[in-house]
Design an enzyme around this catalytic site. Structure first.
Site, PDB file in Angstrom:
ATOM      1  N   ASP A 141       0.719  -1.161  -0.039  1.00 44.91           N
ATOM      2  CA  ASP A 141      -0.099   0.012   0.152  1.00 44.91           C
ATOM      3  C   ASP A 141       0.771   1.334   0.100  1.00 44.91           C
ATOM      4  O   ASP A 141       1.514   1.558   1.030  1.00 44.91           O
ATOM      5  CB  ASP A 141      -0.854  -0.250   1.253  1.00 44.91           C
ATOM      6  CG  ASP A 141      -1.794   1.136   1.102  1.00 44.91           C
ATOM      7  OD1 ASP A 141      -2.140   1.784   0.232  1.00 44.91           O
ATOM      8  OD2 ASP A 141      -2.165   1.587   2.293  1.00 44.91           O
ATOM      9  N   ASP A 157      -2.219   5.779  -5.345  1.00 44.02           N
ATOM     10  CA  ASP A 157      -2.545   4.814  -4.432  1.00 44.02           C
ATOM     11  C   ASP A 157      -2.564   3.312  -4.655  1.00 44.02           C
ATOM     12  O   ASP A 157      -3.651   2.945  -5.086  1.00 44.02           O
ATOM     13  CB  ASP A 157      -3.629   5.120  -3.750  1.00 44.02           C
ATOM     14  CG  ASP A 157      -4.022   4.425  -2.340  1.00 44.02           C
ATOM     15  OD1 ASP A 157      -3.380   3.666  -2.023  1.00 44.02           O
ATOM     16  OD2 ASP A 157      -5.159   4.914  -1.631  1.00 44.02           O
TER      17      ASP A 157
END
Ligand SMILES: *[C@@H]1O[C@H](CO)[C@@H](O)[C@H](O)[C@H]1NC(C)=O
Ligand SMILES: *[C@@H]1O[C@H](CO)[C@@H](O)[C@H](O)[C@H]1NC(C)=O
Ligand SMILES: *[C@@H]1O[C@H](CO)[C@@H](O)[C@H](O)[C@H]1NC(C)=O
Ligand SMILES: *[C@@H]1O[C@H](CO)[C@@H](O)[C@H](O)[C@H]1NC(C)=O
Ligand SMILES: *[C@@H]1O[C@H](CO)[C@@H](O)[C@H](O)[C@H]1NC(C)=O
Ligand SMILES: *[C@@H]1O[C@H](CO)[C@@H](O)[C@H](O)[C@H]1NC(C)=O
Length: 460
Positions: A85, A278
C-alpha cells in the site's frame, strides 16, 4: 487503501543534481526486488444476491483485487502475505489469537499471522498502535520490532504494528511517508523508520525509493523494486514530476493531473488537479463531473448504493484509450484495463436486464473525497516513488515484459529519468491538510493522521 492528502512542489534539482544514471562498478546493483501477486477476493453471498435480483449490484468491499508480497517475520521465520500500500505508512500484521483470526472461518489464514511469543527476536515497543477505518473498523495493539525478511533480504530490526484487536484479515505493508505513520498522527510521537527508510539505514538500498510495476489486468504478477529502476518494464523515458506538498509538508504521493481524454474526446482540459497514487485502492476516483462525462461516453450505469458503475463486459473491446496527462508524460489506459470481471460464487457472471454480461467499471466518482489514481490506472504505468527527493517518475508500462535491466537509484538520482520542466502545480483537489493527513485503507478504510496539532478526523 484510499488515502488522501497533501502535496507540494519541489523545486527542481539544479542541473548538477539532475537525474543521472549511475551504474555500480562493483557488481550487481544494490536493490531489493520481489514479485507481487494479485489476488481476487470475493464474497459468494453478495454475488448470489446479485444473481437473484437479475440486475447488477455488488459490494465493492468484496470485489477488491489486492496486491500482495510474501515476507517472513521473526525467528524462526513466520511466513506472511502483506498487502502493498503506497497510501499508508505502517506495516502491520494480525496475530493468531485475535478474535477475528480465531473465527471458525479462519479469515486470517490466507494472509497469515505473526505470533510475537514464538519469536526469539521479538521486542516490544509500545501499546499505542491504532489504525482506524472509515467504516469504524481497524486494528490496534502493540508496536513491536523484529527481524523481517523481504525479497531475500533481511532487516534485523524493523518496527511494525501487531493487531491484537483487528477487523481486517490482511496485514498491510504501508510504504508511504513516515509522517503518515499512525504513531505520529495518533500517538503524537516522532516518526520511526518504516520499511523503505530502514532498508536505507541497513545499507540494503541507497535511497528511500521504489518502483512499482503492477502489470496487466490479465496477469497475476507484477513486481516491486526497492532502491532501483528496471528499464525493461516500461516504454519510452521516465519523466520526473514533483510530489505536491501542502503547507510545505510531504505526506502523500500527490501529483498534478493536467488533462484527461477518452479516445479523442477531451474530458478535462488544462486542469491542475491533485491526484493521489495509491496502490491500495482498486479503483480510480475522479471528480464527479469528469466521471459523469466518462460514464456517458462509455454507457456506464451508475449504482448510487455502491458508489460505482457497471458496464457491459463487451466494452473491453472498445478501442478508445483513457489518456491521463500530467505535465509530462501522458499515460494511456486501454479500455480493457478498466473493465473488471465480476464472477459469482457459482462461476457465473451477473447480467443486465437485457441479458448482456455486466462488469464493474474501473472509475468511480470521488465525491468530496480525494481524487485517487488506483490500480485501474496504475497497472498502465511504471511508477518510481522517490521519498527522498519528493518526486514521482512515470512512464507507460510494458505489459508482461520479461526483459529486465535493473539500475540502482542513488540518493539524488533516478537512472534514466528526465525532470519535467515547468511542471504544473496543483490548484485543486488538495485537501485542507494543514494539520491533517488522511489515509484510507482498502475500500473505505481510512487511517486518520493528524500532524502536530492534535486533531483529527475523518473520512473520505
Ligand atoms: C507467496 O507464497 C505463496 C505460498 O507459498 C505462493 O503461493 C505465492 O505464489 C507467493 N507469492 C509471491 C508473490 O511470491
Ligand atoms: C504469549 O504466550 C502465552 C502462553 O502461550 C499466552 O498466554 C499469551 O497471551 C501470549 N502473549 C501474546 C502477546 O500473544
Ligand atoms: C483507537 O482509536 C479509536 C479512534 O480514535 C478509538 O475509538 C479506539 O478506542 C482506539 N483503540 C484503542 C485500543 O486504543
Ligand atoms: C499478459 O499475460 C496475461 C497472462 O498470460 C494475458 O492474459 C494478457 O493478455 C497479457 N497481456 C498483454 C497485453 O499481452
Ligand atoms: C477542451 O478543449 C477542446 C479543444 O480546445 C474543446 O473542443 C473542448 O470542448 C474542451 N473540453 C472541455 C471538457 O473543456
Ligand atoms: C492505446 O494505448 C496503447 C498503449 O500506449 C497504444 O499502444 C495504443 O496504440 C493506443 N490506442 C489508440 C487507439 O490510441
Amino acid at each position: 487503501m484510499r488515502t488522501s492528502v497533501t502535496l507540494a512542489v519541489l523545486a527542481w534539482l539544479s542541473a548538477s543534481e539532475a537525474l543521472v544514471l549511475h551504474e555500480r562498478q562493483d557488481g550487481a546493483p544494490r536493490v531489493v526486488s520481489m514479485d507481487i501477486e494479485r489476488t481476487k477476493l470475493s464474497n459468494p453471498l453478495q454475488r448470489d444476491r446479485l444473481r437473484r435480483r437479475g440486475s447488477v449490484q455488488a459490494t465493492l468491499d468484496n470485489e477488491e483485487t489486492l496486491y500482495f508480497l510474501n515476507a517472513t517475520i521473526g525467528t524462526p521465520a513466520q511466513g506472511i502475505r502483506l498487502h502493498v500500500d503506497t497510501g499508508s505508512s505502517d506495516l502491520w500484521v494480525n496475530t493468531p489469537s485475535s478474535k477475528l483470526c480465531l473465527l471458525r472461518s479462519a479469515p486470517c489464514q490466507f494472509a497469515g499471522t505473526y505470533a510475537a511469543n514464538s519469536s526469539s527476536t521479538y521486542e516490544y515497543v509500545g501499546s499505542y498502535f491504532n489504525i482506524s477505518y472509515v467504516d469504524g473498523s481497524g486494528a490496534s495493539g502493540d508496536y513491536v520490532s523484529d527481524t523481517v525478511s523481504i525479497g531475500g533480504q533481511k532487516l534485523d530490526r524493523l518496527q511494525f504494528g501487531v493487531g491484537y484487536s483487528s477487523t481486517s484479515a490482511q496485514g498491510i505493508l504501508g510504504i508511504g511517508y513516515e509522517i503518515n505513520e499512525v504513531q505520529v498522527g495518533r500517538a503524537g510521537k516522532p516518526a520511526y523508520r518504516n520499511l523503505p527508510s530502514q532498508m536505507v539505514a541497513d545499507g540494503l538500498i541507497q535511497s528511500a525509493s521504489y518502483s512499482l510495476w503492477l502489470n496487466d489486468l490479465g496477469a497475476n504478477r507484477g513486481s516491486i523494486l526497492f532502491g532501483g529502476v528496471d528499464s525493461g518494464k516500461y516504454e519510452g523515458e521516465l519523466q520526473t514530476l514533483p510530489i505536491q506538498s501542502q503547507s510545505g509538508i510531504y505526506a502523500e504521493f500527490l501529483i498534478t493531473l493536467t488533462g484527461l481524454k477518452l479516445g479523442t474526446q477531451a474530458i478535462a482540459n488544462s486542469t491542475a488537479l491533485a491526484v493521489l497514487l495509491d496502490s491500495g485502492s482498486s479503483l480510480t476516483y475522479l471528480p464527479d463531473t469528469m466521471v459523469q462525462d466518462i460514464y456517458s461516453a462509455v454507457g456506464a450505469q451508475f449504482d448510487a448504493d455502491e458508489g460505482a458503475a457497471y458496464v457491459p463486459c463487451s466494452l473491453a473491446d472498445d478501442s478508445r484509450n483513457l489518456t491521463f496527462s500530467f505535465s509530462e508524460p501522458a499515460i494511456a489506459v486501454e479500455m480493457n484495463e478498466l473493465v473488471l470481471d465480476l464472477i459469482t460464487a457459482g462461476g457465473k457472471r451477473p447480467t443486465f436486464q437485457n441479458g448482456a454480461t455486466a462488469c464493474l467499471f474501473g472509475i468511480a466518482p470521488a465525491g468530496t473525497g480525494t481524487n485517487v489514481l488506483g490500480d485501474t490506472f496504475l497497472r498502465s504505468a511504471y511508477v518510481v516513488y522517490d521519498l527522498e527527493n519528493n518526486e514521482i517518475s512515470l512512464a507507460q508500462t510494458r505489459f508482461n515484459s520479461s526483459s529486465s535491466s535493473v539500475k540502482e537509484i542513488t540518493a539524488a538520482e533516478i537512472p534514466g529519468a528526465t525532470a519535467v520542466t515547468n511542471s504544473v502545480t496543483a490548484t485543486s483537489g488538495l485537501v485542507g491538510a494543514r494539520a491533517v493527513g488522511i489515509s484510507a485503507v482498502g475500500s473505505g478504510m481510512v487511517v486518520v493522521v493528524a500532524f502536530a496539532a492534535g486533531l483529527v478526523l475523518l473520512m473520505v
